[in-house]
Design a protein around this motif. Sequence first.
Motif, PDB file in Angstrom:
ATOM      1  N   MET A 169       0.806  -1.222   0.000  1.00 46.02           N
ATOM      2  CA  MET A 169       0.000   0.000   0.000  1.00 46.02           C
ATOM      3  C   MET A 169       0.841   1.275   0.000  1.00 46.02           C
ATOM      4  O   MET A 169       0.349   2.339  -0.356  1.00 46.02           O
ATOM      5  CB  MET A 169      -0.947  -0.007   1.194  1.00 46.02           C
ATOM      6  CG  MET A 169      -2.055  -1.009   1.048  1.00 46.02           C
ATOM      7  SD  MET A 169      -3.211  -0.857   2.416  1.00 46.02           S
ATOM      8  CE  MET A 169      -3.492  -2.571   2.772  1.00 46.02           C
ATOM      9  N   GLY A 170       2.105   1.173   0.365  1.00 47.88           N
ATOM     10  CA  GLY A 170       2.986   2.334   0.352  1.00 47.88           C
ATOM     11  C   GLY A 170       3.712   2.533  -0.965  1.00 47.88           C
ATOM     12  O   GLY A 170       4.437   3.517  -1.137  1.00 47.88           O
ATOM     13  N   PRO A 205       4.018   3.757  -4.629  1.00 47.87           N
ATOM     14  CA  PRO A 205       3.278   4.735  -5.430  1.00 47.87           C
ATOM     15  C   PRO A 205       2.779   4.145  -6.745  1.00 47.87           C
ATOM     16  O   PRO A 205       3.286   3.139  -7.229  1.00 47.87           O
ATOM     17  CB  PRO A 205       4.306   5.841  -5.689  1.00 47.87           C
ATOM     18  CG  PRO A 205       5.624   5.260  -5.391  1.00 47.87           C
ATOM     19  CD  PRO A 205       5.425   4.076  -4.500  1.00 47.87           C
TER      20      PRO A 205
END
Length: 182
Positions: free
Chosen positions: A134-135, A137
Amino acid sequence: MANITDKLSPIDIEFIENQKIFFVTTAPKNGKINLSPKGLDDTFKIIDENKILWLNYFGSGNETAAHLLEDNRMTIMFCAFEGEPNILRLYCKAKAIHVRDALWEEYISYFEVKRAARQVFEVTIENVNNSCGMGVPLYDFIGQRDDLTNYYDRTTKEEHIAYMKKKNQISFDGKDTKLFED
């Protein structure tokens, strides 16, 4: 939360086949850890749920081959830069197969484009780690760079070998790659 298994699932295989870039990490017993981004079409073949062949073209260094002579561990990572988040890490054992090796003809036959091949890495997956990502980009893929393939196309096999003899026999740490010898 990470999900660790001992083989690729059909979902993992589909995820890998849709990626445009992957990252390879190796380390010698002593010296620099090497992390390399890899692209180019038709260089990564999944043979089965635990075996991969990775065609490695020649370039400015040959760290992976040198490291595997000392420590055969390799980590390969894929990240989802579009769509659902995911990071897929493959914890592997690997070895370099060179043109002089008995398996060369069999392994190189898996790849359509063979020019500028330096080695094929035989990679055995020991663990597969899927994590959230989820981190990571989001990015838009524009295309593969053609600088390297254009260089390969405008130079001869003899020039490729001369370059590898000059630049690919010793790693950045001064370790032998055994590219032209056993």
